[in-house]
Design a protein around this motif. Sequence first.
Motif, short mmCIF file in Angstrom:
data_model
loop_
_atom_site.label_atom_id
_atom_site.label_comp_id
_atom_site.label_asym_id
_atom_site.label_seq_id
_atom_site.Cartn_x
_atom_site.Cartn_y
_atom_site.Cartn_z
N ALA A 262 29.88 38.53 28.68
CA ALA A 262 29.83 40.07 28.42
C ALA A 262 30.66 40.38 27.20
O ALA A 262 30.22 41.26 26.15
CB ALA A 262 30.34 40.98 29.56
N MET A 263 31.84 39.75 26.83
CA MET A 263 32.45 39.62 25.86
C MET A 263 31.61 39.49 24.41
O MET A 263 31.76 40.04 23.36
CB MET A 263 33.75 39.13 25.87
N LEU A 264 31.13 38.29 24.56
CA LEU A 264 30.20 37.67 23.54
C LEU A 264 29.06 38.63 23.08
O LEU A 264 28.71 38.95 21.90
CB LEU A 264 29.70 36.40 23.72
N ILE A 265 28.30 39.04 24.28
CA ILE A 265 27.28 39.88 24.17
C ILE A 265 27.37 41.28 23.48
O ILE A 265 26.70 42.01 22.68
CB ILE A 265 26.16 39.94 25.30
N VAL A 282 36.16 44.43 24.79
CA VAL A 282 35.98 44.54 26.44
C VAL A 282 37.67 44.33 27.37
O VAL A 282 37.72 45.05 28.29
CB VAL A 282 35.25 43.38 26.78
N THR A 283 38.45 43.90 26.51
CA THR A 283 39.96 43.65 26.87
C THR A 283 40.33 45.08 27.16
O THR A 283 41.04 45.76 28.16
CB THR A 283 40.79 43.04 26.18
N LEU A 284 40.21 45.93 26.08
CA LEU A 284 40.68 47.37 26.14
C LEU A 284 39.96 48.25 27.25
O LEU A 284 40.46 48.98 27.90
CB LEU A 284 40.37 47.92 24.84
N ILE A 285 38.49 47.94 27.17
CA ILE A 285 37.94 48.78 28.38
C ILE A 285 38.39 48.25 29.83
O ILE A 285 38.53 49.18 30.53
CB ILE A 285 36.30 48.35 28.10
#
Length: 357
Positions: A262-265, A282-285
């Motif tokens: 998911a992070m990569l996409i 993604v880390t922030l979300i």
Amino acid sequence: MTMEPHRRRLETIWSPIVLIAIVAVVVALGQFSGAESVTLTINEMLIRMVVVIGVYTFVGNTGILSFGQVAFMCIGAYAAGWAAGPPAWKQLMLTGLPAFLNETQYPFIVAVLGGGLLATVIAALFGAAIIRLTGIAASIATFAFLAAVNSLYSNWDSVTAGASSIIGIPTVANSWVFFAYVAFAIICAALFQQSRVGLMVRASRDDEIAAKSVAINVVHVRLSAFVLSAFLVGLGGGLYAHFLGVISVDVFYLNLTFLTLAMLIIGGSGSLSGAVIGTLFVTLIVEILRKFEAGVTIQSHILGLPRYSQEIGLGIVLALVLVLRPSGLTNGSEIPCPFSRLSMRPSRSEQETLTSS
């Protein structure tokens, strides 16, 4: 024109430098905050960034979606645990380990590097068997590899402690140590994608038939990307073992596979910038959703989300990105160099030469 090689060289090094600088700023802000929770979050993000960059090295350059790269993270983590764990515990619980691991406790750098090297060896053996596959067949084969590694490590009691955990691994809490590995991963990925082999890999991604017609050995160049990817992911696994201090095989399975992909996409699988930006985003979300899951007090009212909101929210974000921006937040491009246009302008002497001619 004479400035063309200079422009290309500038564009090549610009994006990695900016990415490293962005990550350094995030780490510095985390250190400035002084909050332990923020430091832990940033450390975990940095480790995942190493892994996502490793996944990008194969997926982004070959165009083959791999579900098995987290297996190399598992291999790297356990190798680091074998090397850095306390000998007394290993001799009691991991009786199947060879003597050079069972009787010695190795330092952090040796343990992490050993995890990366073991993942590299396994990738070379496994990749030689499956790298000839393409499309959905290759994706299924990599998922089967993930399942096989998970099953092996879950049941090899004398070496992995089976369903139990390996404990006593010395922990590392310095964010700048993890940052150094992120910088190393960014440099490795950037050098590879700009190398002759990296260019051939991307050529085979864009048009495999045309690549073969100009004598590119598609299997060999893709295998090189697969092996480098496994090395970086294995390093991330070793770092994760030293971050947690305890490892269990269930950590390195479907949830982590979904998260890294998911992070990569979301960032954009077609660029190194996408791997870094996607991990940050993604880390922030996830952290925002985690805060709301725990409950946020607003004017004496506690606002909380139900359990598993992180997974649901991340799934929604991923779906939106796939629909609205299929190439990811970076649109599959690297960070543009603002000086490239300036470097394209001819100097005054060159202008006079062109005018006179």
